[in-house]
Design a protein around this motif. Structure first.
Motif, PDB file in Angstrom:
ATOM      1  N   MET A 244     -10.184  -5.828 -15.314  1.00 35.69           N
ATOM      2  CA  MET A 244      -9.181  -6.492 -14.487  1.00 35.69           C
ATOM      3  C   MET A 244      -9.778  -7.727 -13.814  1.00 35.69           C
ATOM      4  O   MET A 244     -10.883  -7.668 -13.280  1.00 35.69           O
ATOM      5  CB  MET A 244      -8.684  -5.506 -13.416  1.00 35.69           C
ATOM      6  CG  MET A 244      -7.571  -6.027 -12.584  1.00 35.69           C
ATOM      7  SD  MET A 244      -6.776  -4.748 -11.569  1.00 35.69           S
ATOM      8  CE  MET A 244      -8.102  -4.202 -10.550  1.00 35.69           C
TER       9      MET A 244
ATOM     10  N   TYR B 116      -7.513 -10.010 -11.800  1.00 28.18           N
ATOM     11  CA  TYR B 116      -6.763 -10.110 -10.548  1.00 28.18           C
ATOM     12  C   TYR B 116      -5.856  -8.895 -10.429  1.00 28.18           C
ATOM     13  O   TYR B 116      -5.288  -8.450 -11.423  1.00 28.18           O
ATOM     14  CB  TYR B 116      -5.862 -11.361 -10.525  1.00 28.18           C
ATOM     15  CG  TYR B 116      -6.607 -12.658 -10.644  1.00 28.18           C
ATOM     16  CD1 TYR B 116      -7.264 -13.207  -9.558  1.00 28.18           C
ATOM     17  CD2 TYR B 116      -6.635 -13.336 -11.849  1.00 28.18           C
ATOM     18  CE1 TYR B 116      -7.944 -14.403  -9.675  1.00 28.18           C
ATOM     19  CE2 TYR B 116      -7.307 -14.545 -11.981  1.00 28.18           C
ATOM     20  CZ  TYR B 116      -7.962 -15.070 -10.884  1.00 28.18           C
ATOM     21  OH  TYR B 116      -8.626 -16.254 -10.999  1.00 28.18           O
ATOM     22  N   GLY B 117      -5.699  -8.368  -9.246  1.00 31.55           N
ATOM     23  CA  GLY B 117      -4.773  -7.263  -9.057  1.00 31.55           C
ATOM     24  C   GLY B 117      -5.247  -6.302  -7.988  1.00 31.55           C
ATOM     25  O   GLY B 117      -6.037  -6.651  -7.124  1.00 31.55           O
ATOM     26  N   SER B 118      -4.755  -5.069  -8.081  1.00 28.54           N
ATOM     27  CA  SER B 118      -5.115  -4.059  -7.092  1.00 28.54           C
ATOM     28  C   SER B 118      -5.172  -2.684  -7.745  1.00 28.54           C
ATOM     29  O   SER B 118      -4.553  -2.438  -8.776  1.00 28.54           O
ATOM     30  CB  SER B 118      -4.096  -4.043  -5.947  1.00 28.54           C
ATOM     31  OG  SER B 118      -2.801  -3.737  -6.442  1.00 28.54           O
ATOM     32  N   ILE B 119      -5.939  -1.810  -7.110  1.00 20.35           N
ATOM     33  CA  ILE B 119      -6.018  -0.415  -7.522  1.00 20.35           C
ATOM     34  C   ILE B 119      -5.609   0.417  -6.311  1.00 20.35           C
ATOM     35  O   ILE B 119      -6.126   0.222  -5.212  1.00 20.35           O
ATOM     36  CB  ILE B 119      -7.437  -0.029  -7.980  1.00 20.35           C
ATOM     37  CG1 ILE B 119      -7.810  -0.833  -9.223  1.00 20.35           C
ATOM     38  CG2 ILE B 119      -7.538   1.466  -8.247  1.00 20.35           C
ATOM     39  CD1 ILE B 119      -9.250  -0.669  -9.666  1.00 20.35           C
ATOM     40  N   THR B 120      -4.668   1.324  -6.508  1.00 23.09           N
ATOM     41  CA  THR B 120      -4.165   2.170  -5.433  1.00 23.09           C
ATOM     42  C   THR B 120      -4.545   3.617  -5.706  1.00 23.09           C
ATOM     43  O   THR B 120      -4.366   4.105  -6.824  1.00 23.09           O
ATOM     44  CB  THR B 120      -2.630   2.065  -5.341  1.00 23.09           C
ATOM     45  OG1 THR B 120      -2.268   0.694  -5.164  1.00 23.09           O
ATOM     46  CG2 THR B 120      -2.080   2.879  -4.196  1.00 23.09           C
TER      47      THR B 120
ATOM     48  N   GLU C   5      -3.525   4.057  -9.553  1.00 26.47           N
ATOM     49  CA  GLU C   5      -2.580   3.100 -10.120  1.00 26.47           C
ATOM     50  C   GLU C   5      -3.226   1.726 -10.156  1.00 26.47           C
ATOM     51  O   GLU C   5      -3.832   1.291  -9.182  1.00 26.47           O
ATOM     52  CB  GLU C   5      -1.307   3.038  -9.265  1.00 26.47           C
ATOM     53  CG  GLU C   5      -0.563   4.343  -9.190  1.00 26.47           C
ATOM     54  CD  GLU C   5       0.612   4.303  -8.231  1.00 26.47           C
ATOM     55  OE1 GLU C   5       0.817   3.284  -7.549  1.00 26.47           O
ATOM     56  OE2 GLU C   5       1.332   5.320  -8.165  1.00 26.47           O
ATOM     57  N   LYS C   6      -3.102   1.057 -11.296  1.00 30.01           N
ATOM     58  CA  LYS C   6      -3.654  -0.296 -11.456  1.00 30.01           C
ATOM     59  C   LYS C   6      -2.498  -1.270 -11.576  1.00 30.01           C
ATOM     60  O   LYS C   6      -1.620  -1.103 -12.424  1.00 30.01           O
ATOM     61  CB  LYS C   6      -4.543  -0.358 -12.702  1.00 30.01           C
ATOM     62  CG  LYS C   6      -5.159  -1.730 -12.928  1.00 30.01           C
ATOM     63  CD  LYS C   6      -6.226  -1.669 -13.984  1.00 30.01           C
ATOM     64  CE  LYS C   6      -5.676  -2.107 -15.318  1.00 30.01           C
ATOM     65  NZ  LYS C   6      -6.734  -2.290 -16.323  1.00 30.01           N
ATOM     66  N   ASN C   7      -2.482  -2.266 -10.715  1.00 31.54           N
ATOM     67  CA  ASN C   7      -1.470  -3.309 -10.732  1.00 31.54           C
ATOM     68  C   ASN C   7      -2.188  -4.616 -11.045  1.00 31.54           C
ATOM     69  O   ASN C   7      -2.897  -5.160 -10.204  1.00 31.54           O
ATOM     70  CB  ASN C   7      -0.770  -3.374  -9.370  1.00 31.54           C
ATOM     71  CG  ASN C   7       0.385  -4.333  -9.379  1.00 31.54           C
ATOM     72  OD1 ASN C   7       0.739  -4.893 -10.397  1.00 31.54           O
ATOM     73  ND2 ASN C   7       0.982  -4.524  -8.215  1.00 31.54           N
ATOM     74  N   GLU C   8      -2.032  -5.086 -12.263  1.00 36.85           N
ATOM     75  CA  GLU C   8      -2.781  -6.261 -12.710  1.00 36.85           C
ATOM     76  C   GLU C   8      -1.904  -7.504 -12.665  1.00 36.85           C
ATOM     77  O   GLU C   8      -0.730  -7.478 -13.039  1.00 36.85           O
ATOM     78  CB  GLU C   8      -3.303  -6.047 -14.128  1.00 36.85           C
ATOM     79  CG  GLU C   8      -4.310  -7.085 -14.533  1.00 36.85           C
ATOM     80  CD  GLU C   8      -5.096  -6.663 -15.769  1.00 36.85           C
ATOM     81  OE1 GLU C   8      -5.942  -7.455 -16.186  1.00 36.85           O
ATOM     82  OE2 GLU C   8      -4.848  -5.570 -16.288  1.00 36.85           O
ATOM     83  N   LYS C   9      -2.480  -8.592 -12.200  1.00 38.31           N
ATOM     84  CA  LYS C   9      -1.782  -9.879 -12.103  1.00 38.31           C
ATOM     85  C   LYS C   9      -2.318 -10.815 -13.182  1.00 38.31           C
ATOM     86  O   LYS C   9      -3.497 -10.806 -13.483  1.00 38.31           O
ATOM     87  CB  LYS C   9      -2.017 -10.530 -10.743  1.00 38.31           C
ATOM     88  CG  LYS C   9      -1.687  -9.673  -9.554  1.00 38.31           C
ATOM     89  CD  LYS C   9      -0.213  -9.512  -9.409  1.00 38.31           C
ATOM     90  CE  LYS C   9       0.070  -8.709  -8.140  1.00 38.31           C
ATOM     91  NZ  LYS C   9       1.440  -8.387  -7.972  1.00 38.31           N
TER      92      LYS C   9
END
Length: 49
Positions: free
Chosen positions: A23, A25-29, A41-45
């Protein structure tokens, strides 16, 4: 902390490390239930210039 908890943390950290390697850019929750991580959860930009 018992052996089972150590194994759980290692598995979680290993999964997070794999997610970070792929990854840019993004976030991991981390989703927690009853004091335990039950889901990642992986939210990739994708940035377009």
């Amino acid at each position: 902390m018992g052996q089972k908890e150590n194994t759980d943390f290692k598995e979680i950290f290993d999964q997070i490390e794999k997610m970070l390697e792929t990854m840019k850019y993004g976030s991991i929750t981390l989703v927690v239930q009853d004091g335990k991580v039950i889901q990642l959860e992986k939210n990739e930009k994708v940035r377009i210039r």
